[in-house]
Design a protein around this motif. Structure first.
Motif, mmCIF file in Angstrom:
data_model
loop_
_atom_site.group_PDB
_atom_site.id
_atom_site.type_symbol
_atom_site.label_atom_id
_atom_site.label_comp_id
_atom_site.label_asym_id
_atom_site.label_seq_id
_atom_site.Cartn_x
_atom_site.Cartn_y
_atom_site.Cartn_z
ATOM 1 N N VAL A 154 0.468 -1.671 0.065
ATOM 2 C CA VAL A 154 -0.071 0.196 -0.141
ATOM 3 C C VAL A 154 0.969 1.310 0.166
ATOM 4 N N ILE A 155 1.912 1.151 0.526
ATOM 5 C CA ILE A 155 3.137 2.846 0.722
ATOM 6 C C ILE A 155 3.420 2.691 -0.515
ATOM 7 N N SER A 156 4.429 1.011 -1.212
ATOM 8 C CA SER A 156 4.938 1.737 -2.279
ATOM 9 C C SER A 156 4.061 2.147 -3.641
ATOM 10 N N GLN A 157 2.686 1.676 -3.426
ATOM 11 C CA GLN A 157 0.786 1.971 -3.969
ATOM 12 C C GLN A 157 1.583 3.230 -4.324
ATOM 13 N N ILE A 158 1.248 3.828 -2.875
ATOM 14 C CA ILE A 158 0.680 5.101 -2.828
ATOM 15 C C ILE A 158 1.621 6.177 -3.187
ATOM 16 N N LYS A 159 2.842 5.577 -3.080
ATOM 17 C CA LYS A 159 4.140 6.819 -3.375
ATOM 18 C C LYS A 159 4.540 7.271 -4.797
ATOM 19 N N ILE A 160 3.987 6.224 -5.691
ATOM 20 C CA ILE A 160 4.042 6.164 -6.746
ATOM 21 C C ILE A 160 3.003 6.637 -7.632
ATOM 22 N N ASN A 161 2.140 6.421 -7.414
ATOM 23 C CA ASN A 161 1.134 6.371 -7.967
ATOM 24 C C ASN A 161 0.561 7.901 -7.894
ATOM 25 N N VAL A 162 1.013 8.771 -6.649
ATOM 26 C CA VAL A 162 0.433 9.898 -6.604
ATOM 27 C C VAL A 162 1.401 10.299 -7.927
ATOM 28 N N THR A 163 2.814 10.127 -7.560
ATOM 29 C CA THR A 163 3.908 10.697 -8.537
ATOM 30 C C THR A 163 2.579 10.548 -10.242
ATOM 31 N N ASN A 164 2.470 8.635 -10.522
ATOM 32 C CA ASN A 164 2.161 8.778 -11.265
ATOM 33 C C ASN A 164 1.002 9.830 -12.320
ATOM 34 N N ALA A 165 0.179 10.017 -11.102
ATOM 35 C CA ALA A 165 -1.281 10.563 -11.097
ATOM 36 C C ALA A 165 -1.174 12.300 -11.549
ATOM 37 N N TYR A 166 0.142 12.962 -10.243
ATOM 38 C CA TYR A 166 0.363 14.123 -10.903
ATOM 39 C C TYR A 166 0.761 14.897 -12.359
ATOM 40 N N SER A 167 1.817 13.676 -12.795
ATOM 41 C CA SER A 167 2.729 14.238 -13.660
ATOM 42 C C SER A 167 1.703 13.653 -14.792
ATOM 43 N N GLY A 168 0.834 12.620 -14.798
ATOM 44 C CA GLY A 168 -0.180 12.226 -16.202
ATOM 45 C C GLY A 168 -1.065 13.485 -16.045
ATOM 46 N N SER A 169 -1.650 14.090 -15.157
ATOM 47 C CA SER A 169 -2.872 14.992 -15.147
ATOM 48 C C SER A 169 -1.412 16.244 -15.576
ATOM 49 N N LEU A 170 -0.634 17.115 -15.736
ATOM 50 C CA LEU A 170 -0.385 17.728 -16.175
ATOM 51 C C LEU A 170 0.230 17.631 -17.532
ATOM 52 N N ALA A 171 0.726 16.441 -18.135
ATOM 53 C CA ALA A 171 1.096 16.236 -20.131
ATOM 54 C C ALA A 171 -0.657 15.933 -20.220
ATOM 55 N N TRP A 172 -1.828 15.293 -19.786
ATOM 56 C CA TRP A 172 -2.178 15.642 -20.829
ATOM 57 C C TRP A 172 -3.054 17.391 -20.595
ATOM 58 N N THR A 173 -3.230 18.025 -19.294
ATOM 59 C CA THR A 173 -3.874 19.474 -19.440
ATOM 60 C C THR A 173 -2.441 19.974 -20.244
ATOM 61 N N ASN A 174 -1.054 19.293 -21.027
ATOM 62 C CA ASN A 174 -0.358 20.288 -21.666
ATOM 63 C C ASN A 174 -1.146 20.432 -22.822
ATOM 64 N N SER A 175 -0.949 19.072 -23.152
ATOM 65 C CA SER A 175 -1.388 18.887 -24.819
ATOM 66 C C SER A 175 -2.594 19.260 -25.134
ATOM 67 N N PHE A 176 -3.585 19.221 -24.139
ATOM 68 C CA PHE A 176 -5.362 19.439 -24.354
ATOM 69 C C PHE A 176 -5.085 21.302 -24.323
ATOM 70 N N THR A 177 -4.887 22.224 -23.728
ATOM 71 C CA THR A 177 -4.904 23.386 -23.474
ATOM 72 C C THR A 177 -3.791 24.221 -24.612
ATOM 73 N N ARG A 178 -2.618 23.386 -25.051
ATOM 74 C CA ARG A 178 -2.360 24.388 -26.629
ATOM 75 C C ARG A 178 -3.425 23.709 -28.109
ATOM 76 N N VAL A 179 -4.141 22.353 -27.265
ATOM 77 C CA VAL A 179 -4.843 22.491 -29.336
ATOM 78 C C VAL A 179 -5.891 23.337 -29.443
ATOM 79 N N THR A 180 -6.876 22.830 -28.158
ATOM 80 C CA THR A 180 -7.550 23.930 -28.252
ATOM 81 C C THR A 180 -8.094 25.645 -28.213
ATOM 82 N N LYS A 181 -6.296 25.721 -27.124
ATOM 83 C CA LYS A 181 -6.846 26.819 -26.465
ATOM 84 C C LYS A 181 -7.452 27.271 -25.079
ATOM 85 N N HIS A 182 -8.127 26.042 -24.684
ATOM 86 C CA HIS A 182 -8.561 26.121 -23.345
ATOM 87 C C HIS A 182 -7.941 25.501 -22.172
ATOM 88 N N TYR A 183 -8.060 26.218 -21.556
ATOM 89 C CA TYR A 183 -7.821 25.729 -20.028
ATOM 90 C C TYR A 183 -8.619 24.654 -18.979
#
Length: 549
Positions: free
Chosen positions: A328-357
């Protein structure tokens, strides 16, 4: 300061959308330079936080899988190839992130991909985050089923839902979470391995003699490269390390040694810890196969690896408890990073393509839903194929950017030394990076699926790396570096860097959102003879604030 207020004030100029009330600090400077005023953490805190993100147990599963498939000797050589490639490519990327306080997408834009060209690499990175989120979530669900009797389908859902509230507050909360959990995680992970070495020294000989499930583990270059290809699926992990390293404090003569140490260990140095975990995972798998009834059936599952060793040490109830806690500790430690970084990547792509944040939290939810679908589809059954295929895409991207920094910038002098990410300053697409990555990934994927014959099939990682090393300098020379910068002057007569070469902390006022931003995050708006910030530029639907070519 709130995104809602900024976007509302920008609406009259047709630059942004009103719709999110998240504070800017909650968004953790998505899409933009991380300002000096926000980077209050020491080099040590940033380094430990970044390394906390490699607490994942997937390395144990990967090490076990490649060892079972190809034998110990081939697996160890494959892990060695993996470590060398990751460190060599990760060093220039980590340095640029820590020195200039940018995430890997912003670095990729200016390093030979272009403003829109790096959208495709964001999708590659987002794919990495939900694949490994699903892998770690699956491991946690296995632990919950084993320890608490929770059905797998429900365990998948729980391992997903628990992450969302932890990621909302970005770096401010993640730094505390990683610091608090790291000591316990280290003890729970290291103790079983040390116990085996001391109490079962014969297990070392069995480990090195292991030939794989089919007894065909004799040394083979093809098997080494197949093993390395699976490990190299982790090459995009450097982007997650960078999501933390961008918050490094300015480098000064006083903190130079600490700065370099933290940057190297938490940047490319993560691979040494990852390689050790893969070797330990294989070691534990071989022990289970040789010494535990039906051990072969669960040898590649980290929760069973640790549970069986704990049972030798402790009462059954305590062994089960510690195994579940570790998972549980290992999963939480890495998956907060996975979820955080993934949200940044998707937001970056969407905002540039649609001009909407829409705000980072929207895509946090998207990433978690995709990962949950993968878990429910039981991705463990086809793990090696998923990782081997993905590795070709990840390697092509990361190696191309690393070569552009190391060769095109510092050797050929065709790529600008300092990174650029602002809209209007870059061409939409730079063929140097975009073209190199498409060719490298495309050809290596064809090799991976056997299009060019079985003899070359195991060498798809070498094909991906080789093309990604050779093509960027060739294309930079062929294009004479003309597609890097659309403009060399951002219209502001103020220095970009301080006396130590760090991004300037000079504060300027954006006339669109009416907020203050530091010098690297703004340009001149020629239409209104004023200053505009990078996010308002990104969401400018009519190009009213974008400087002309």
């Amino acid at each position: 300061m709130s995104i809602e207020n900024r976007e509302a004030s920008a609406a009259p100029a047709a630059t942004a959308d009103v719709g999110t009330a998240a504070k800017e600090t909650l968004e953790d400077y998505t899409l933009r330079f991380a300002p000096r005023s926000y980077r209050k953490w020491s080099t040590g805190v940033v380094g430990v936080t970044a390394l906390g993100g490699i607490a994942y147990l997937a390395d144990f599963a990967i090490g076990a899988n490649i060892g079972i498939s190809y034998g110990t000797t081939n697996a160890l050589w494959g892990i060695g190839v993996f470590a060398v490639v990751i460190f060599a490519t990760g060093f220039p990327l980590a340095y640029y992130a820590a020195r200039y306080n940018l995430d890997l997408d912003l670095i990729t834009r200016g390093s030979c991909f272009g403003y829109y060209g790096s959208v495709v690499t964001n999708v590659i990175f987002a794919t990495f985050t939900f694949i490994f989120f699903a892998l770690e979530g699956s491991i946690m669900a296995q632990g919950l089923e084993l320890g608490l009797g929770i059905p797998l389908w429900l365990g998948y859902a729980l391992s997903t839902l628990i992450i969302f509230p932890l990621v909302v507050y970005g770096m401010s909360l993640l730094s505390k979470l990683q610091l608090w959990t790291t000591p316990l995680w280290l003890v729970l992970m290291v103790a079983p391995f040390v116990y085996l070495l001391v109490s079962h020294p014969d297990s070392v000989g069995s480990f090195f003699a292991y030939q794989g499930e089919n007894g065909q583990g004799t040394p083979s270059l093809g098997a080494v490269m197949l093993a390395a290809g699976v490990c190299l699926s982790l090459i995009a992990q450097i982007a997650e390390q960078i999501d933390y390293l961008r918050f490094m404090p300015p480098k000064t003569p006083e903190n130079s040694r600490r700065w370099w140490t933290s940057m190297i260990l938490a940047g490319p140095g993560w691979v040494f810890f990852g390689a050790i975990k893969q070797i330990v995972g294989l070691f534990l798998a071989v022990y289970l196969i040789a010494n535990v009834a039906d051990g072969a059936a669960v040898a590649n599952q980290p929760v069973h690896q640790f549970l069986e060793i704990y049972r030798d040490l402790l009462p059954p109830w305590l062994a089960m408890t510690l195994a579940v806690v570790l998972v549980v500790i290992s999963q939480i430690k890495i998956n907060v990073t996975n979820a955080y970084s993934g949200s940044l990547a998707w937001t970056n792509s969407f905002t540039r393509v649609t001009k909407h944040y829409p705000g980072r939290l929207v895509f946090l939810g998207v990433n978690l839903v995709i990962a949950l679908v993968l878990m429910e589809a039981n991705m463990f059954d086809f793990l090696n194929t998923i990782l081997g295929f993905y590795a070709n895409c990840g390697m092509s991207w990361v190696v191309v950017v690393a070569v552009d920094i190391a060769v095109n910038k510092y050797v050929l002098k065709l790529s600008p030394i300092t990174p650029e990410f602002r809209r209007g300053m870059l061409y939409a697409v730079n063929p140097v990076g975009f073209g190199s990555m498409i060719v490298s990934a495309g050809v290596s994927i064809l090799v991976f699926f056997g299009v060019f014959g079985a003899a070359i099939q195991p060498f798809s990682p070498l094909v991906a790396i080789g093309l990604a090393v050779v093509l960027p300098p060739l294309l930079a020379i062929a294009t004479k570096g003309r597609y890097y910068l659309r403009r060399t002057d951002d219209g502001l007569d103020l220095p970009m860097f301080d006396e130590h070469g760090n991004p300037s902390g000079e504060v300027l006022h954006c006339h669109v959102c009416r907020q203050d931003f530091e010098r690297p995050d703004v340009t001149k708006c020629e239409t209104h003879d004023a200053v505009v910030c990078s996010l308002c530029l990104s969401t400018d639907k009519v190009g009213d604030h974008v400087l002309p070519a």
